[in-house]
Write a protein that holds these residues in place. Structure first.
Motif, mmCIF file in Angstrom:
data_model
loop_
_atom_site.group_PDB
_atom_site.id
_atom_site.type_symbol
_atom_site.label_atom_id
_atom_site.label_comp_id
_atom_site.label_asym_id
_atom_site.label_seq_id
_atom_site.Cartn_x
_atom_site.Cartn_y
_atom_site.Cartn_z
ATOM 1 N N ASN A 112 -1.367 -0.682 -13.556
ATOM 2 C CA ASN A 112 -2.391 0.034 -12.551
ATOM 3 C C ASN A 112 -3.378 0.602 -13.531
ATOM 4 O OD1 ASN A 112 -1.350 0.076 -9.801
ATOM 5 N ND2 ASN A 112 0.414 0.561 -11.033
ATOM 6 N N LYS A 195 -3.658 -8.048 -3.897
ATOM 7 C CA LYS A 195 -2.490 -7.378 -3.422
ATOM 8 C C LYS A 195 -2.616 -6.782 -1.993
ATOM 9 C CE LYS A 195 0.516 -5.689 -6.422
ATOM 10 N NZ LYS A 195 1.122 -5.006 -7.292
ATOM 11 N N GLU A 231 2.589 -6.501 -0.935
ATOM 12 C CA GLU A 231 3.406 -5.307 -1.268
ATOM 13 C C GLU A 231 3.841 -4.578 -0.178
ATOM 14 O OE1 GLU A 231 0.937 -2.574 -4.095
ATOM 15 O OE2 GLU A 231 -0.388 -2.440 -2.457
#
Ligand code: C2E
Ligand code: MG
Ligand code: MG
Ligand code: MG
Length: 275
Positions: A112, A195, A231
């Motif tokens: 991230n 995602k 996710e």
């Protein structure tokens, strides 16, 4: 506390505000030392292929083992790290750790990246030198950016993404669908994956609107040649629904929790999700 608030334009003293501010200040001071004192840890959550349940990669997730507060999650300290600028050295450290682990595990790793890191002129250089130092091949590194990070300055972002693309690293848009300009983004920027945000996964399969959203994301991704990772998959039903809809990759508590690097190493040796 029964005293009138803001009378005569003066600020009212509220003890609870002060306590909160103090706590924040204290946490920020602690955070300044955390990196050097070895209190930060990178945990990993595996991503799975829904087709054969194999681990396809891992996501690096930062943790802070605070001497007084125990294990602190990113929601509590990433904002502080961003406001103070500490996210820059911390983010570089996470990248270094994650790349080193992934090189030794011979797996793909997603890291991230905060907007504060991404907008720095030297970010691509930091990534390049980290790859060189750790020996991880660029295709094994995926950088996760949110829509809001990329949309801050679309032109500068495009230049930054092109530098990263030139290095050969992969780019994923995290929490996809929760930000702005999702659709144009997919077409105009050099990205490799999206995602699907867990708020969309959560309602599957009963929520008709979430079904429609997930279907739309999958259709778009296919048209643009993007990989899709779901996710926050928390149940077997969500997993089956996603799989039937043509989503091949997933991450979530139903498959595996984030774990320490040590534990991740053991999971990778086993090569599946039988835990
Ligand atoms: P994210 O990148 O979207 O990461 C997914 C978050 O969802 C993680 O929370 C993960 O533990 C959690 N999660 C995974 N599976 C499930 C599930 O099935 N259900 C639910 N409810 N949650 C699940 P975590 O580790 O607390 O991280 C929160 C956020 O903090 C991350 O969201 C990311 O935006 C940020 N973050 C984490 N590590 C870093 C880092 O190294 N650098 C930066 N800049 N941000 C980070
Ligand atoms: Mg992420
Ligand atoms: Mg996410
Ligand atoms: Mg997030």
């Amino acid at each position: 506390q029964a005293k009138a608030a803001g009378r005569n334009g003066f600020r009212v003293f509220r003890p609870e505000y002060t306590a909160q501010a103090l706590q924040r200040l204290e946490l920020e001071q602690d955070l300044r030392k955390a990196l050097h004192q070895g209190e930060l840890e990178v945990h990993y959550q595996p991503q799975f292929s829904l087709d054969d349940r194999r681990v396809t990669g891992v996501e690096a997730l930062l943790r802070w083992r605070h001497p007084k507060h125990g294990l602190v999650l990113p929601a509590r300290f990433i904002p502080l790290a961003e406001e103070s600028g500490l996210i820059v050295p911390i983010g570089s450290w996470v990248l270094q750790q994650a790349c080193r682990q992934a090189a030794s595990w011979r797996t793909r790793v997603a890291v991230n990246v905060s907007a504060i890191q991404f907008c720095r002129a030297d970010f691509a250089d930091v990534v390049a030198s980290t790859l060189a130092e750790t020996g991880l091949s660029p295709q094994q590194l995926e950088l996760e950016l949110t829509e809001s990070t990329v949309m801050r300055d679309a032109e500068e972002s495009l230049r930054q993404l092109e530098r990263l693309q030139a290095l050969g690293v992969r780019i994923a848009i995290d929490d996809f669908g929760t930000g702005h300009s999702s659709l144009g983004l997919l077409r105009s920027l050099p990205i490799d994956a999206v995602k699907i945000d867990r708020s969309f996964v959560a309602g599957l399969p009963t929520s008709a609107s979430n079904l429609a959203l997930v279907r739309a994301i999958l259709t778009l991704a296919e048209a643009f040649g993007l990989e899709v990772v779901a996710e926050g998959v928390e149940t077997a039903v969500q997993q089956d629904t996603l799989s039937q809809m043509g989503c091949h990759l997933a991450q979530g508590y139903a498959l595996a929790m984030p774990v320490s690097a040590e534990e991740m190493g053991r999971i990778l040796e086993r090569g599946d999700s039988n835990s």
